[in-house]
Structure formats: C-alpha cells, structure tokens
Scaffold this active site. Structure first.
Site, PDB file in Angstrom:
ATOM      1  N   GLU A  68      -1.428  -1.597  -4.466  1.00  0.00           N
ATOM      2  CA  GLU A  68      -2.665  -0.827  -4.563  1.00  0.00           C
ATOM      3  C   GLU A  68      -2.429   0.355  -5.502  1.00  0.00           C
ATOM      4  O   GLU A  68      -1.465   1.093  -5.350  1.00  0.00           O
ATOM      5  CB  GLU A  68      -3.095  -0.322  -3.182  1.00  0.00           C
ATOM      6  N   ASP A  76      -2.368   0.828   7.561  1.00  0.00           N
ATOM      7  CA  ASP A  76      -1.692   0.836   6.265  1.00  0.00           C
ATOM      8  C   ASP A  76      -1.044  -0.519   5.984  1.00  0.00           C
ATOM      9  O   ASP A  76      -1.028  -0.985   4.852  1.00  0.00           O
ATOM     10  CB  ASP A  76      -0.631   1.940   6.219  1.00  0.00           C
ATOM     11  N   ASP A 106       0.886  -1.162   0.000  1.00  0.00           N
ATOM     12  CA  ASP A 106       0.000   0.000   0.000  1.00  0.00           C
ATOM     13  C   ASP A 106       0.923   1.212   0.000  1.00  0.00           C
ATOM     14  O   ASP A 106       1.450   1.592   1.046  1.00  0.00           O
ATOM     15  CB  ASP A 106      -0.896  -0.003   1.239  1.00  0.00           C
TER      16      ASP A 106
END
Length: 183
Positions: A71, A144, A11
């Site tokens: 992502e 996260d 991420d």
C-alpha cells in the site's frame, strides 16, 4: 505469468505493519496467512525500521513470494507522519528488492475499489469482504493485517492489466523509474 504463485501484501506502518499472503492456483486465490508486526512498544524510529526490514525478510525467506503488493502512503495533514510512513514503506520495499522480488504499489483507494467496488470503503467493509472472498473463519482485532491481505488480493485482481501502479523488478528498475530521486 505463472499459474501458481504466492503474493505477499503489506500495509506499512510504524505502529503496526500488517501483512497477508495468498497463493494463486489455477487462477483461484487461496488464503495462506495474515498477521501484523506490533511496533508500539519501541520508541526509537530507527529500531522500528530495522524490525520492519527484518520481518519482511523473514516472511520472504519463509513463504518465498513471487510478488509483493504494498500500500502506497497517502498524504495526510501531518507531514512527519507521512515521512515516517514513507520510510516504513521504503524499508519493506528494500527487503523485497534485496531478494529481487517484483513490487507493485497501490493507492489505498485502488485497493478498496478492487476489494469492495468502493474506493471510499471503510477498513471494516474491506475486512468483511475479504472474510467472504477467502472464507476466513474470523477477523483480527486490528485491521492492519487485513489491509495487507487486501493489497495482495488487489494485486491478484489487477494481474495482467496494463496499468497496476508503480512496479519495480529490482534496484535498477527502481532507479530507472525514479530519476532524480536517488542520489
């Protein structure tokens, strides 16, 4: 497709980069690690990008992932934030591509849908589902890292399907799939 493989999920972010690793053995997921790279204390954006690149290389050299799931940045209201996020994603991708590891991008909604069945799920819902799926004893304070782990799990669930997002096996395939964007 190998019966045993490691997937690194990322991420990307310029404040916190979250990541998670899973191992696939006999079509079953096993949790390896989740963590985050804290970048808040650095003011220089270029230093942050360097640290993202170096940490991604370190993860690759330590865990030897077979694939990377990342992502994709989503468009928000702030164009500057989007640009910074895209750069963070780009350097993480460059690290993987430099080691010739296939990379697949997933939109946040696709990741949430794969994990919870709801493309609009909250970070907390995604984290709780991952906790249940992978028998995690506890969840981190910042989510996260669970977002990075979710990208890896999403990739596992989508492995072998025809359309998984954009995939790159190296620089040549990246350039070929992005004509006109590389000059």
């Amino acid at each position: 497709m190998k019966s045993e493989r490691i997937i690194l999920g990322i991420d990307p972010g310029t404040t916190i980069m979250g990541f998670g690793l899973i191992k696939i053995e006999n079509k079953k997921m096993k949790f390896i690690q989740l963590n985050e790279l804290q970048l808040k204390k650095y003011d220089d954006h270029y230093v942050k990008l360097k640290l993202i690149f170096e940490r991604t290389i370190e993860l690759i050299d330590t865990y030897h992932p077979d694939e990377i799931a990342i992502e994709a940045p989503f468009f928000g209201k702030n164009v500057q934030s989007m640009l910074k996020l895209g750069r963070a994603q780009g350097v993480a991708m460059a690290a993987g591509l430099s080691r010739e590891i296939p990379i697949t991008e997933y939109l946040p909604k696709k990741i949430k849908m794969a994990i919870t069945g709801n493309g609009n799920a909250s970070k907390e819902q995604v984290a709780k589902m991952l906790q249940s799926l992978l028998n995690l004893k506890s969840l981190p304070k910042n989510l996260d890292s669970t977002d990075g782990l979710a990208a890896a799990v999403c990739h596992f669930y989508n492995s072998g399907r025809v359309e998984t997002g954009k995939s790159y096996s190296g620089w040549a395939s990246f350039v070929k799939q992005n004509p006109g964007k590389i000059k």
